[in-house]
Design an enzyme around this catalytic site. Structure first.
Site, PDB file in Angstrom:
ATOM      1  N   HIS A 270       0.218  -4.735  -8.564  1.00 44.09           N
ATOM      2  CA  HIS A 270       0.353  -3.979  -9.817  1.00 44.09           C
ATOM      3  C   HIS A 270       1.691  -3.243  -9.869  1.00 44.09           C
ATOM      4  O   HIS A 270       2.429  -3.340 -10.863  1.00 44.09           O
ATOM      5  CB  HIS A 270      -0.799  -2.981  -9.942  1.00 44.09           C
ATOM      6  N   GLU A 271       2.010  -2.507  -8.811  1.00 43.08           N
ATOM      7  CA  GLU A 271       3.226  -1.696  -8.828  1.00 43.08           C
ATOM      8  C   GLU A 271       4.483  -2.559  -8.855  1.00 43.08           C
ATOM      9  O   GLU A 271       5.500  -2.169  -9.449  1.00 43.08           O
ATOM     10  CB  GLU A 271       3.245  -0.747  -7.624  1.00 43.08           C
TER      11      GLU A 271
END
Length: 360
Positions: A270-271
């Site tokens: 995600h990051e």
């Protein structure tokens, strides 16, 4: 240049160095580590259930701080316990972004979503939501970008990443990030190589606790899990107080029996999406959905993720977007490239203006 390099070194070696907790399986987590980790947060907000505009309820000020943290409230000044038009507007937008019934009221489904662990990046920037939740005219594309659509330059398709040295991460932990980078490399023209030099790397990854120098303090277990900058700044910070689970990478999605353990690869994928220029998505199955329940593992890019990242960079020229293009690991050392760090330090100063996170 010497002053800037010294500033960088001071940042990495003085901001709450922490030895994060990693577990290779759920059974290795001490029982007391995962008992009622979200109970306090739920108890804080559950008493607000059912309240509506015009009421004054103790605790609404904390909820307003939460919404301000993630961009739903842009007004400055002290938050009050009044359920006013500003709060109702924030709730409406939040419910829309998270595919909840838009009522403007604090129903139980809204409150349960609020207390879920999530990314620390805001959902709205300058009061503008790009998550597209509930929009009729754009039913298939829910991905979003940072304002101005920042991306890595076309001339730069080989990106390097390094780990903050004070974390002393094991090779097993580093391999989790290698797999996470690979998932994005498979569908884009980008390549990722690990470097041993934080001064030379395009992206620097670190685990920190509490206030760590960027104006976005972590809040302990099961709150905000991590946050990352937009390109080309290249910083990825993770909360060292979480119970991070390191899986073997063989299972793409599952629900773990312990709901307060956090799957590291899920958060890393995600990051990295943020590092490449993606904002949050309102598609719950997408990697870029802002929240992830404790115990959940979600690492496979959804159609929405792939369409979003390929809008920025195009597809993988070596295949149809699903081929394997693993990130590389190297032993790069030295170097004094500081152009990126000027952007970082300016970004840190900007971020630190007024953003803070409520502890519940």
């Amino acid at each position: 240049m010497r002053t800037l390099l010294l500033t960088i070194l001071i940042f990495f070696f003085t901001v709450n160095p922490i030895s994060a907790k990693f577990y290779t399986n759920v059974s290795s987590i001490p029982p007391l580590q995962f008992l009622n980790a979200t109970q306090n947060a739920w108890e804080t907000f559950s008493k607000l259930a059912g309240c509506h505009i015009g009421e004054n309820i103790n605790g609404l000020s904390k909820l307003k701080q939460y919404f301000r943290r993630f961009g739903y409230i842009t007004t400055t000044g002290n938050c009050t316990d009044d359920f006013d038009d500003v709060l109702q507007s924030a709730i409406n937008t939040y419910q829309k972004n998270f595919n909840l019934k838009v009522t403007g009221k604090l129903d139980s489904s809204t409150l349960r979503q609020i207390v879920k662990p999530r990314c620390g990046n805001p959902d709205l920037i300058d009061g503008v939501s790009e998550m597209n939740g509930g929009k009729i005219l754009r039913t298939t594309e829910k991905y979003s970008f940072f304002p101005g659509k920042p991306r890595w330059p076309k001339r730069k398709r080989d990106l390097t990443y390094a780990f903050a040295p004070q974390n002393n991460l094991t090779d097993e932990v580093k391999r989790v990030f290698s797999r996470a980078f690979t998932r994005w490399a498979e569908v884009t023209p980008l390549n990722f190589t690990r470097s041993e030099s934080i001064l030379r790397a395009d992206i620097v990854i670190g685990f920190f606790s509490g206030e760590h120098g960027d104006g976005e303090p972590f809040d302990g277990a099961m709150g905000t899990l991590a946050h990352a900058s937009s390109p080309p700044t290249g910083m990825l910070h993770l909360d060292g107080d979480e119970d991070w689970l390191i899986s073997n990478g063989e299972i793409s999605r599952r629900i773990l029996p312990v709901t307060t353990v956090v799957d590291l690869e899920s958060v890393a994928v995600h990051e990295i999406g943020h590092l490449l220029g993606l904002g949050h998505s309102s598609v719950e199955d997408a990697i870029m959905f802002p929240a992830i329940s404790g115990g959940d593992r979600k690492v496979e890019l959804a159609k929405d993720d792939i369409e979003g990242i390929q809008h920025l960079y195009g597809g993988n020229p070596n295949g149809d977007g699903g081929g394997s293009k693993p990130s590389r690991e190297s032993q790069s050392t030295g170097g004094d490239s500081v152009r990126r760090w000027r952007g970082w330090m300016i970004s840190l100063s900007s971020i630190a203006t007024c953003i803070f996170l409520i502890s519940v």
